[in-house]
Structures are given as C-alpha cells and as structure tokens.
Scaffold this motif. Structure first.
Motif, PDB file in Angstrom:
ATOM      1  N   ALA A  13       9.487  11.125   9.652  1.00 36.28           N
ATOM      2  CA  ALA A  13      10.942  10.132  10.077  1.00 36.28           C
ATOM      3  C   ALA A  13      10.599   8.709   9.612  1.00 36.28           C
ATOM      4  N   ALA A  14       9.524   8.967  11.147  1.00 39.75           N
ATOM      5  CA  ALA A  14       9.369   7.142  11.438  1.00 39.75           C
ATOM      6  C   ALA A  14       8.050   6.827   9.987  1.00 39.75           C
ATOM      7  N   CYS A  15       7.263   7.882   9.231  1.00 40.27           N
ATOM      8  CA  CYS A  15       7.558   7.351   7.971  1.00 40.27           C
ATOM      9  C   CYS A  15       8.205   6.628   7.026  1.00 40.27           C
ATOM     10  N   GLU A  16       9.603   7.522   7.042  1.00 40.27           N
ATOM     11  CA  GLU A  16       9.879   6.647   5.761  1.00 40.27           C
ATOM     12  C   GLU A  16      10.948   6.051   6.595  1.00 40.27           C
ATOM     13  N   ALA A  17      11.711   5.734   7.788  1.00 37.24           N
ATOM     14  CA  ALA A  17      11.548   4.647   8.224  1.00 37.24           C
ATOM     15  C   ALA A  17      10.784   3.269   8.014  1.00 37.24           C
ATOM     16  N   GLY A  63       0.774  -1.047  -0.288  1.00 38.34           N
ATOM     17  CA  GLY A  63      -0.207   0.199  -0.308  1.00 38.34           C
ATOM     18  C   GLY A  63       0.777   1.102   0.668  1.00 38.34           C
ATOM     19  N   VAL A  64       0.076   2.305   0.099  1.00 37.44           N
ATOM     20  CA  VAL A  64       0.614   3.945   0.522  1.00 37.44           C
ATOM     21  C   VAL A  64       1.328   4.398   2.108  1.00 37.44           C
ATOM     22  N   THR A  65       1.995   4.848   2.832  1.00 35.87           N
ATOM     23  CA  THR A  65       2.219   5.274   3.731  1.00 35.87           C
ATOM     24  C   THR A  65       2.321   7.167   3.206  1.00 35.87           C
ATOM     25  N   ILE A  66       2.318   7.775   4.375  1.00 43.95           N
ATOM     26  CA  ILE A  66       2.452  10.005   4.388  1.00 43.95           C
ATOM     27  C   ILE A  66       2.206   9.653   5.748  1.00 43.95           C
ATOM     28  N   ALA A  67       2.893  10.828   5.646  1.00 45.14           N
ATOM     29  CA  ALA A  67       3.012  11.786   7.045  1.00 45.14           C
ATOM     30  C   ALA A  67       2.528  12.897   7.315  1.00 45.14           C
ATOM     31  N   SER A  68       1.549  13.249   7.788  1.00 45.06           N
ATOM     32  CA  SER A  68       0.754  14.317   7.505  1.00 45.06           C
ATOM     33  C   SER A  68       0.564  15.064   8.944  1.00 45.06           C
ATOM     34  N   GLY A  69       0.453  16.861   8.468  1.00 44.03           N
ATOM     35  CA  GLY A  69      -0.437  17.236  10.123  1.00 44.03           C
ATOM     36  C   GLY A  69      -1.745  16.702   9.697  1.00 44.03           C
TER      37      GLY A  69
END
Length: 334
Positions: free
Chosen positions: A152-156, A93-99
């Motif tokens: 940073a957590a999303c990238e990991a 799937g897809v992952t993203i970091a977001s406000g």
C-alpha cells in the motif's frame, strides 16, 4: 486478468539471456525421509522406508545461486528490460514492495538499467535482506508488519512520484521471467516428468507451470499450511485474502495469490500441496547438515512436498525440485 502465455516466457528468454546465471542442476539421491532427515534426530513420516517409491530420479535446481540469491532476478530483468525497450522507464525510477527477494532483484536490475530503485519492505524483513538492498544502492523504506502494508505504501509512492511500479509476483513480465527457469531445467534434464516449486504469491509457479505445460511436464506447487493463498483461492474460486503465519512468511507470505497462478493451478497437469512448518524447518536443517546447502525456508518448502509424503514420485519418474532462494541468516543452522 493479465494473461500469461508461453510466448511471454519465450520473449523473456531473449531479454534475460547472458544477464542471469544459468541454473545449476545437482543430481540427488531419491527422497527417503529417514536418510534425508536423520540429521534432525527424528524419523520422518511414512516409516523407515519413507513415503517415496524407490527408483525415481531426483534433481535439485540450485537457483539460489542466481544473482541476488533467488530466482527473482529473472523477472526483474525481464520487467525492466521490456520497459526500457518500450521507452517507458521514467526519470523517477522504479519502485516495488517486497518481502525482500523481489526488492533485491529489482534493485539489481535497476542498477543494470541505470535507474533508481525505491523498495518498500515490512518491518519484519530479515536484516540480511535489508542490508543487501542498501548494498545495491536502493532507497529502502520499512513499513508495517506484513507485505500488504508495504505494498500500500509503495502504491502511494508510485502515484506521488511517478516511479514505475513493479510487483513482487503479480505481473505477466515478472512471471514470464520466472518461467525462463523451467526452460533451462527442461534443456538440462532430458525426459523431465515433474518440477516442484514453492508458492507464495505465485509468480514463480505461474511462470514455471506455463512453460512446463508446453513441454508436457507436471508441476507440483507447495505452500506452507499457514501461508496458503493458492489453496484458499482454489477453494473460493477466486483470489482471496488470507492470514499469513509461517517460518517461510518472509518469502511466501503473500496475502493474496495472483489470478495467473490460480489459472495455472486449475490445469490438469498441476498438483497443489500444503506442508507444516515443522517439516519445512527439518528439511532446511537437513539440507545444511547433509549437503551444506544454506537455503531459505521458502526453498525448503518445495522439497518438503516430497519428504512429508504429500507427493510420491513413481518408479522411473524424473523429478526436479527448485531451491529458489538463499537470502537467509544461517546462524540457526549450526
């Protein structure tokens, strides 16, 4: 730098067509702060006649009526559809970091494509956004107090799981999707002179400014004084990290602006402004009191660029202010 062209925006128009809601445009009275901000109980800067010259035309782009409550649905749809077309959507799937807003859009678009979404947010994200994300079926993970920590957590996670990493703003597919908004506004307002947008990381601004330049339309980019990633990048000559501390930080709290946004801001047809939090709060409350529009502080930031006197339209100028999102807790508006 990943470049962004008008051709990218035109390709995005095809991918989002019939999948996003066409923007609603509302004519509004020309900005005279005493009238607009009267509900706040104070006379606005510039005296009783206000800072804006009489005779201009003002329009509000009600993009907060978009799927998921913000313009972000456009970029998310374009990003995932482009990867679907290329055969590069992984099983993870897809992952993203977001406000919050980009995560909502990613989860919504992922559902359209039948893939899983894992969304990383700061622990400070508004509860209304967290609740809506879970309602879209996303795996929500709260990490740190700022967007950068969630990123940073999303990238990991992406590196470990093989999930496709999206981005809240710093990707040409995301910015090009946002630019489709200007294409619609331009068609709806013949003779448009100026579009006003708020800026966080710069995805909306970069996409809108790229399309606006093609049509000879000026772009005004507005940031909170204490979330000034674009302003700092212009001063430094390159994207740099900034501290973020604003009532609009949940949507505009990017620590670093995109290179595409900096490039757009350097063009002759762009103006950048800073506005104080007090003005943003007044405008948001006035939009509710006078028009019954419950928007985010990020949306009010764009209009504050006019009411605070930073940008003064000329007589006869046609100006459209983008109200970009409404994922907010309205209890403080009453």
């Amino acid at each position: 730098m990943q470049t962004l062209s008008y051709g990218d925006v035109k390709a995005a128009v095809e991918r989002v067509a019939d999948h996003v809601r066409p923007v609603a445009i509302a004519p509004a009275e020309p900005v005279h702060p005493r009238a607009l901000l009267g509900a706040a109980g104070t006379e606005a800067p510039g005296g009783p006649d206000g800072p804006a010259a009489p005779g201009h035309e003002l329009f509000l782009a009600l993009e907060f009526l978009q799927h998921t409550g913000s313009f972000k649905a456009r970029g998310a749809r374009n990003f995932l559809r482009a990867h679907r077309e290329a055969g590069t959507l992984p099983a993870a799937g897809v992952t993203i970091a977001s406000g919050g807003n980009a995560g909502l859009a990613c989860a919504w678009a992922a559902g359209q494509q039948g893939v899983r979404a894992t969304v990383f947010l700061p622990e400070t994200a508004p509860k209304v956004k967290v609740g809506r994300l879970r309602g879209y079926g996303a795996d929500v993970r709260l990490v740190g107090s700022e967007y950068a920590e969630a990123l940073a957590a999303c990238e990991a996670f992406a590196a470990e799981s093989g999930a496709l990493a999206s981005h809240a703003y710093d990707h040409p597919l995301i910015a090009a999707g946002a630019g489709t908004l200007l294409e619609e506004i331009h068609r709806r307002i013949p003779g448009l002179d100026t579009v006003v947008v708020s800026v966080g990381g710069g995805g909306l601004f970069a996409g809108v400014a790229t399309a606006a330049r093609e049509h000879g339309v000026r772009t005004v980019a507005v940031e909170p004084e204490n979330c000034r990633a674009l302003d700092a990048a212009l001063a430094a000559g390159a994207p740099v990290d900034v501290t973020v501390d604003s009532v609009a930080a949940d949507s505009l709290g990017a620590r670093r602006v995109s290179a595409a946004a900096l490039h757009a801001a350097r063009q002759d047809d762009v103006r950048t402004l800073l506005v104080p939090d007090a003005e943003i709060v007044r405008v948001r409350r006035a939009l509710w009191a006078d028009h019954r529009l419950a928007v985010e502080h990020a949306a009010a930031t764009a209009l504050a660029g006019l009411t605070g006197g930073g940008y003064r339209p000329s007589p006869g100028e046609k100006v459209c202010v983008v109200l970009c999102g409404a994922n907010t807790d309205p209890t403080d508006l009453v």
